[in-house]
Design a protein around this motif. Structure first.
Motif, PDB file in Angstrom:
ATOM      1  N   LYS A  26       0.799  -1.131  -0.048  1.00 36.31           N
ATOM      2  CA  LYS A  26      -0.009   0.194  -0.113  1.00 36.31           C
ATOM      3  C   LYS A  26       0.946   1.363   0.053  1.00 36.31           C
ATOM      4  O   LYS A  26       0.700   2.219  -0.676  1.00 36.31           O
ATOM      5  N   PHE A  29       2.015   3.260  -3.192  1.00 33.21           N
ATOM      6  CA  PHE A  29       1.277   4.165  -3.772  1.00 33.21           C
ATOM      7  C   PHE A  29       0.601   5.145  -2.831  1.00 33.21           C
ATOM      8  O   PHE A  29       0.334   6.424  -3.282  1.00 33.21           O
ATOM      9  N   ARG A  30       0.367   4.850  -1.352  1.00 36.92           N
ATOM     10  CA  ARG A  30      -0.265   5.858  -0.375  1.00 36.92           C
ATOM     11  C   ARG A  30       0.820   5.998   0.673  1.00 36.92           C
ATOM     12  O   ARG A  30       1.687   5.444   0.948  1.00 36.92           O
ATOM     13  N   LYS A  53       7.525   9.668  -9.039  1.00 36.20           N
ATOM     14  CA  LYS A  53       7.054   9.714 -10.275  1.00 36.20           C
ATOM     15  C   LYS A  53       7.896  10.404 -11.210  1.00 36.20           C
ATOM     16  O   LYS A  53       8.032   9.605 -12.462  1.00 36.20           O
ATOM     17  N   THR A 260      -3.471   8.361  -9.059  1.00 37.46           N
ATOM     18  CA  THR A 260      -4.288   7.335  -8.901  1.00 37.46           C
ATOM     19  C   THR A 260      -4.586   6.736 -10.116  1.00 37.46           C
ATOM     20  O   THR A 260      -4.879   5.235 -10.181  1.00 37.46           O
ATOM     21  N   GLU A 263      -1.287   4.470 -10.203  1.00 40.64           N
ATOM     22  CA  GLU A 263      -1.645   3.432  -9.470  1.00 40.64           C
ATOM     23  C   GLU A 263      -2.633   2.196 -10.279  1.00 40.64           C
ATOM     24  O   GLU A 263      -2.369   0.799  -9.932  1.00 40.64           O
ATOM     25  N   ASP A 264      -3.850   2.662 -10.863  1.00 38.07           N
ATOM     26  CA  ASP A 264      -4.712   1.535 -11.438  1.00 38.07           C
ATOM     27  C   ASP A 264      -4.140   0.981 -12.700  1.00 38.07           C
ATOM     28  O   ASP A 264      -4.067  -0.204 -12.797  1.00 38.07           O
ATOM     29  N   MET A 267      -1.624  -1.591 -11.156  1.00 34.35           N
ATOM     30  CA  MET A 267      -2.243  -2.789 -10.415  1.00 34.35           C
ATOM     31  C   MET A 267      -2.592  -3.843 -11.260  1.00 34.35           C
ATOM     32  O   MET A 267      -2.604  -4.887 -11.246  1.00 34.35           O
TER      33      MET A 267
END
Length: 295
Positions: A26, A29-30, A53, A260, A263-264, A267
Protein backbone atom coordinates in the motif's frame (compact mmCIF):
# COMPACT_ATOMS: atom_id res chain seq x y z
CA UNK A 1 -5.18 -25.21 26.09
CA UNK A 2 -1.87 -26.84 25.31
CA UNK A 3 -2.58 -26.36 21.62
CA UNK A 4 -2.71 -22.57 21.99
CA UNK A 5 1.03 -22.37 22.62
CA UNK A 6 1.43 -23.74 19.08
CA UNK A 7 -1.44 -21.92 17.38
CA UNK A 8 -0.83 -18.42 18.76
CA UNK A 9 2.83 -18.06 17.56
CA UNK A 10 1.88 -19.42 14.14
CA UNK A 11 -1.15 -17.15 13.80
CA UNK A 12 0.75 -14.16 15.15
CA UNK A 13 3.65 -14.70 12.75
CA UNK A 14 1.34 -15.21 9.79
CA UNK A 15 -0.79 -12.15 10.58
CA UNK A 16 2.24 -9.92 11.17
CA UNK A 17 3.89 -11.14 7.95
CA UNK A 18 0.68 -10.68 5.96
CA UNK A 19 -0.12 -7.18 7.17
CA UNK A 20 3.52 -6.06 7.05
CA UNK A 21 3.77 -6.89 3.36
CA UNK A 22 0.25 -5.54 2.71
CA UNK A 23 1.28 -2.24 4.30
CA UNK A 24 4.48 -2.21 2.25
CA UNK A 25 2.49 -2.72 -0.98
CA UNK A 26 0.00 0.00 0.00
CA UNK A 27 2.88 2.36 0.79
CA UNK A 28 4.03 2.03 -2.80
CA UNK A 29 1.10 4.30 -3.70
CA UNK A 30 -0.20 5.80 -0.45
CA UNK A 31 -0.39 8.42 0.84
CA UNK A 32 -0.69 10.49 -2.30
CA UNK A 33 0.64 13.65 -0.63
CA UNK A 34 3.18 14.34 2.14
CA UNK A 35 1.78 14.40 5.65
CA UNK A 36 3.14 17.31 7.68
CA UNK A 37 3.13 17.90 11.41
CA UNK A 38 4.08 21.53 11.67
CA UNK A 39 7.25 21.91 9.61
CA UNK A 40 8.10 18.22 9.99
CA UNK A 41 7.19 15.78 7.21
CA UNK A 42 6.19 12.31 8.28
CA UNK A 43 8.70 9.76 6.89
CA UNK A 44 7.70 7.71 3.85
CA UNK A 45 5.08 10.28 2.82
CA UNK A 46 4.04 10.61 0.11
CA UNK A 47 4.16 7.00 -1.11
CA UNK A 48 7.14 5.66 -2.99
CA UNK A 49 5.59 5.95 -6.46
CA UNK A 50 3.97 9.42 -6.00
CA UNK A 51 7.27 10.71 -4.61
CA UNK A 52 9.37 9.12 -7.31
CA UNK A 53 6.99 9.67 -10.25
CA UNK A 54 9.41 11.95 -12.17
CA UNK A 55 12.17 9.34 -11.91
CA UNK A 56 9.70 6.58 -12.85
CA UNK A 57 8.54 8.60 -15.85
CA UNK A 58 12.10 9.14 -17.04
CA UNK A 59 13.00 5.49 -16.54
CA UNK A 60 9.91 4.29 -18.42
CA UNK A 61 10.59 6.76 -21.23
CA UNK A 62 14.17 5.54 -21.60
CA UNK A 63 13.07 1.90 -21.43
CA UNK A 64 10.42 2.33 -24.11
CA UNK A 65 12.46 4.63 -26.35
CA UNK A 66 15.77 2.80 -26.25
CA UNK A 67 14.83 -0.83 -25.56
CA UNK A 68 11.18 -1.71 -26.08
CA UNK A 69 10.45 0.44 -29.13
CA UNK A 70 13.67 1.20 -30.99
CA UNK A 71 14.09 2.90 -34.36
CA UNK A 72 14.81 -0.49 -35.94
CA UNK A 73 11.61 -1.93 -34.44
CA UNK A 74 9.50 0.88 -35.91
CA UNK A 75 11.28 0.64 -39.27
CA UNK A 76 10.67 -3.12 -39.39
CA UNK A 77 6.97 -2.56 -38.67
CA UNK A 78 6.73 0.07 -41.40
CA UNK A 79 8.40 -2.30 -43.88
CA UNK A 80 6.52 -5.42 -42.80
CA UNK A 81 4.53 -7.34 -45.38
CA UNK A 82 1.25 -6.48 -43.70
CA UNK A 83 2.06 -2.76 -43.90
CA UNK A 84 3.09 -3.09 -47.55
CA UNK A 85 -0.16 -4.90 -48.28
CA UNK A 86 -2.05 -2.08 -46.58
CA UNK A 87 -0.26 0.57 -48.65
CA UNK A 88 -0.87 -1.42 -51.84
CA UNK A 89 -4.56 -1.83 -50.99
CA UNK A 90 -4.91 1.87 -50.24
CA UNK A 91 -3.23 2.92 -53.50
CA UNK A 92 -5.43 0.49 -55.49
CA UNK A 93 -8.51 1.90 -53.81
CA UNK A 94 -7.40 5.46 -54.53
CA UNK A 95 -6.54 4.82 -58.17
CA UNK A 96 -9.74 2.89 -58.90
CA UNK A 97 -11.95 5.27 -56.96
CA UNK A 98 -15.19 6.35 -58.59
CA UNK A 99 -14.89 9.72 -56.90
CA UNK A 100 -14.33 12.62 -59.25
CA UNK A 101 -11.16 14.67 -59.13
CA UNK A 102 -13.20 17.46 -57.58
CA UNK A 103 -14.55 15.16 -54.86
CA UNK A 104 -11.07 13.86 -54.09
CA UNK A 105 -9.74 17.38 -53.79
CA UNK A 106 -12.67 18.24 -51.53
CA UNK A 107 -11.38 15.70 -48.99
CA UNK A 108 -8.13 17.59 -48.56
CA UNK A 109 -9.11 21.25 -48.90
CA UNK A 110 -11.98 23.69 -48.53
CA UNK A 111 -14.21 24.54 -51.54
CA UNK A 112 -12.79 28.07 -51.53
CA UNK A 113 -9.20 26.82 -51.63
CA UNK A 114 -10.08 24.33 -54.36
CA UNK A 115 -11.68 27.01 -56.56
CA UNK A 116 -8.69 29.27 -56.00
CA UNK A 117 -6.29 26.47 -56.95
CA UNK A 118 -8.37 25.59 -60.00
CA UNK A 119 -8.41 29.22 -61.14
CA UNK A 120 -4.66 29.51 -60.68
CA UNK A 121 -4.07 26.38 -62.76
CA UNK A 122 -6.37 27.64 -65.54
CA UNK A 123 -4.54 30.97 -65.52
CA UNK A 124 -1.16 29.26 -65.76
CA UNK A 125 -2.33 27.10 -68.69
CA UNK A 126 -3.82 30.12 -70.46
CA UNK A 127 -0.57 32.06 -69.96
CA UNK A 128 1.45 29.16 -71.36
CA UNK A 129 -0.76 28.97 -74.46
CA UNK A 130 -0.51 32.73 -74.96
CA UNK A 131 3.28 32.64 -74.56
CA UNK A 132 3.50 29.84 -77.11
CA UNK A 133 1.25 31.69 -79.56
CA UNK A 134 3.28 34.87 -79.23
CA UNK A 135 6.60 33.01 -79.53
CA UNK A 136 5.36 31.17 -82.63
CA UNK A 137 4.67 34.54 -84.37
CA UNK A 138 1.54 33.21 -86.07
CA UNK A 139 1.20 36.43 -88.07
CA UNK A 140 4.54 35.83 -89.79
CA UNK A 141 3.66 32.18 -90.50
CA UNK A 142 0.30 33.22 -91.97
CA UNK A 143 2.01 35.90 -94.08
CA UNK A 144 4.56 33.46 -95.47
CA UNK A 145 2.20 30.56 -96.08
CA UNK A 146 -0.55 32.86 -97.34
CA UNK A 147 1.83 34.51 -99.80
CA UNK A 148 2.94 31.12 -101.12
CA UNK A 149 -0.68 30.01 -101.53
CA UNK A 150 -1.66 33.17 -103.42
CA UNK A 151 1.32 32.83 -105.75
CA UNK A 152 0.34 29.24 -106.50
CA UNK A 153 -3.25 30.24 -107.19
CA UNK A 154 -2.44 33.11 -109.58
CA UNK A 155 0.50 31.43 -111.27
CA UNK A 156 -0.21 30.88 -114.96
CA UNK A 157 -3.31 33.09 -114.96
CA UNK A 158 -3.93 36.60 -116.19
CA UNK A 159 -3.97 37.79 -112.54
CA UNK A 160 -0.24 37.13 -112.39
CA UNK A 161 0.22 40.15 -114.68
CA UNK A 162 -1.35 42.44 -112.07
CA UNK A 163 -0.58 40.77 -108.73
CA UNK A 164 3.15 41.08 -108.28
CA UNK A 165 5.27 39.64 -105.44
CA UNK A 166 5.59 43.05 -103.82
CA UNK A 167 1.81 43.45 -103.64
CA UNK A 168 1.39 39.91 -102.29
CA UNK A 169 4.10 40.48 -99.67
CA UNK A 170 2.61 43.78 -98.54
CA UNK A 171 -0.87 42.29 -98.36
CA UNK A 172 0.24 39.22 -96.41
CA UNK A 173 2.51 41.14 -94.04
CA UNK A 174 -0.32 43.52 -93.25
CA UNK A 175 -2.62 40.55 -92.62
CA UNK A 176 0.01 38.91 -90.41
CA UNK A 177 0.43 42.04 -88.33
CA UNK A 178 -3.33 42.26 -87.87
CA UNK A 179 -3.43 38.61 -86.79
CA UNK A 180 -0.69 39.17 -84.19
CA UNK A 181 -2.41 42.29 -82.96
CA UNK A 182 -5.72 40.47 -82.66
CA UNK A 183 -4.10 37.57 -80.75
CA UNK A 184 -2.39 39.95 -78.33
CA UNK A 185 -5.58 41.88 -77.67
CA UNK A 186 -8.22 39.13 -77.71
CA UNK A 187 -6.38 35.81 -77.45
CA UNK A 188 -6.67 35.54 -73.66
CA UNK A 189 -10.44 36.23 -73.77
CA UNK A 190 -10.84 33.45 -76.33
CA UNK A 191 -8.52 30.88 -74.74
CA UNK A 192 -9.49 31.34 -71.09
CA UNK A 193 -13.15 30.16 -71.42
CA UNK A 194 -12.02 27.13 -73.41
CA UNK A 195 -9.46 26.18 -70.77
CA UNK A 196 -12.04 26.66 -67.99
CA UNK A 197 -14.58 24.53 -69.87
CA UNK A 198 -12.09 21.70 -70.35
CA UNK A 199 -11.07 21.94 -66.68
CA UNK A 200 -14.71 21.53 -65.61
CA UNK A 201 -15.07 18.47 -67.82
CA UNK A 202 -11.90 17.00 -66.37
CA UNK A 203 -12.73 17.68 -62.71
CA UNK A 204 -16.03 15.81 -63.00
CA UNK A 205 -14.34 12.64 -64.25
CA UNK A 206 -13.28 9.93 -61.83
CA UNK A 207 -9.62 9.41 -60.99
CA UNK A 208 -9.68 6.01 -62.66
CA UNK A 209 -11.33 7.42 -65.80
CA UNK A 210 -8.75 10.19 -66.12
CA UNK A 211 -5.88 7.75 -65.68
CA UNK A 212 -7.16 5.18 -68.15
CA UNK A 213 -8.01 7.84 -70.77
CA UNK A 214 -4.47 9.14 -70.36
CA UNK A 215 -3.10 5.67 -71.12
CA UNK A 216 -1.67 5.16 -67.63
CA UNK A 217 -1.16 1.54 -66.52
CA UNK A 218 -2.98 1.64 -63.18
CA UNK A 219 -1.37 -1.58 -61.92
CA UNK A 220 2.11 -0.20 -62.55
CA UNK A 221 1.08 3.08 -60.94
CA UNK A 222 -0.04 1.22 -57.82
CA UNK A 223 3.27 -0.63 -57.72
CA UNK A 224 5.05 2.71 -58.13
CA UNK A 225 3.21 4.08 -55.07
CA UNK A 226 4.39 1.09 -53.05
CA UNK A 227 7.99 1.41 -54.30
CA UNK A 228 8.05 5.09 -53.41
CA UNK A 229 6.83 4.25 -49.90
CA UNK A 230 9.46 1.50 -49.45
CA UNK A 231 12.30 3.69 -50.71
CA UNK A 232 11.22 6.54 -48.47
CA UNK A 233 11.14 4.30 -45.38
CA UNK A 234 14.50 2.70 -46.25
CA UNK A 235 16.16 6.06 -46.92
CA UNK A 236 14.57 8.42 -44.43
CA UNK A 237 12.82 6.35 -41.76
CA UNK A 238 15.59 6.67 -39.15
CA UNK A 239 15.73 10.45 -39.48
CA UNK A 240 11.93 10.58 -39.52
CA UNK A 241 11.54 8.35 -36.45
CA UNK A 242 14.08 10.35 -34.45
CA UNK A 243 11.68 13.26 -34.60
CA UNK A 244 9.11 11.15 -32.73
CA UNK A 245 11.12 11.58 -29.48
CA UNK A 246 9.47 8.47 -28.07
CA UNK A 247 11.29 8.57 -24.73
CA UNK A 248 10.32 12.20 -24.15
CA UNK A 249 6.69 11.54 -25.11
CA UNK A 250 6.38 8.59 -22.70
CA UNK A 251 8.06 10.57 -19.92
CA UNK A 252 5.73 13.52 -20.46
CA UNK A 253 2.63 11.30 -20.54
CA UNK A 254 3.57 9.55 -17.29
CA UNK A 255 4.28 12.88 -15.59
CA UNK A 256 0.89 14.15 -16.72
CA UNK A 257 -0.96 11.11 -15.35
CA UNK A 258 -2.81 11.43 -12.09
CA UNK A 259 -1.22 9.26 -9.40
CA UNK A 260 -4.43 7.26 -8.95
CA UNK A 261 -4.49 6.54 -12.70
CA UNK A 262 -0.87 5.41 -12.50
CA UNK A 263 -1.79 3.20 -9.54
CA UNK A 264 -4.67 1.63 -11.49
CA UNK A 265 -2.36 1.05 -14.46
CA UNK A 266 0.34 -0.64 -12.41
CA UNK A 267 -2.17 -2.66 -10.40
CA UNK A 268 -3.80 -3.91 -13.62
CA UNK A 269 -0.38 -5.20 -14.67
CA UNK A 270 1.06 -6.42 -11.35
CA UNK A 271 -1.95 -7.16 -9.13
CA UNK A 272 -1.33 -10.91 -9.11
CA UNK A 273 2.38 -10.46 -8.33
CA UNK A 274 1.74 -7.93 -5.54
CA UNK A 275 -0.88 -10.23 -3.99
CA UNK A 276 1.69 -13.00 -4.12
CA UNK A 277 4.13 -10.76 -2.20
CA UNK A 278 1.46 -10.17 0.49
CA UNK A 279 0.71 -13.90 0.76
CA UNK A 280 4.42 -14.68 0.86
CA UNK A 281 4.66 -12.39 3.90
CA UNK A 282 2.05 -14.48 5.65
CA UNK A 283 3.92 -17.69 4.76
CA UNK A 284 7.23 -16.32 6.01
CA UNK A 285 5.48 -15.19 9.22
CA UNK A 286 4.16 -18.71 9.74
CA UNK A 287 7.62 -20.17 9.21
CA UNK A 288 9.16 -17.73 11.67
CA UNK A 289 6.39 -18.54 14.18
CA UNK A 290 7.12 -22.25 13.74
CA UNK A 291 10.83 -21.67 14.32
CA UNK A 292 10.07 -19.81 17.55
CA UNK A 293 7.99 -22.76 18.76
CA UNK A 294 10.47 -25.51 18.11
CA UNK A 295 13.76 -23.72 18.56
Amino acid sequence: MEILKYVIPLATGGIIGYFTNLLAVKMLFRPLKPIKIGNWTLPFTPGIIPKGKPRLAKALGNAVGTTLLTEDDIKNVLLSQSMQDTIKSYSDKLIKSELSLKDCAGKTMTPEKYESLKQNICTIITDKIMDSAESADLGRIIAEKGGDTIREKVSGTMLAMFIKDELINNLCMSLGEKVNEYINQNGRDIISPIVSSEAEKLENKSVYEVLTESGVDTEKLSEAFLNVYIRFIESHAEEFIKNFHIAEIVEEKVNQMDVTMLEDLLMSIMKKELNAVVNLGALIGLIIGAINIFF
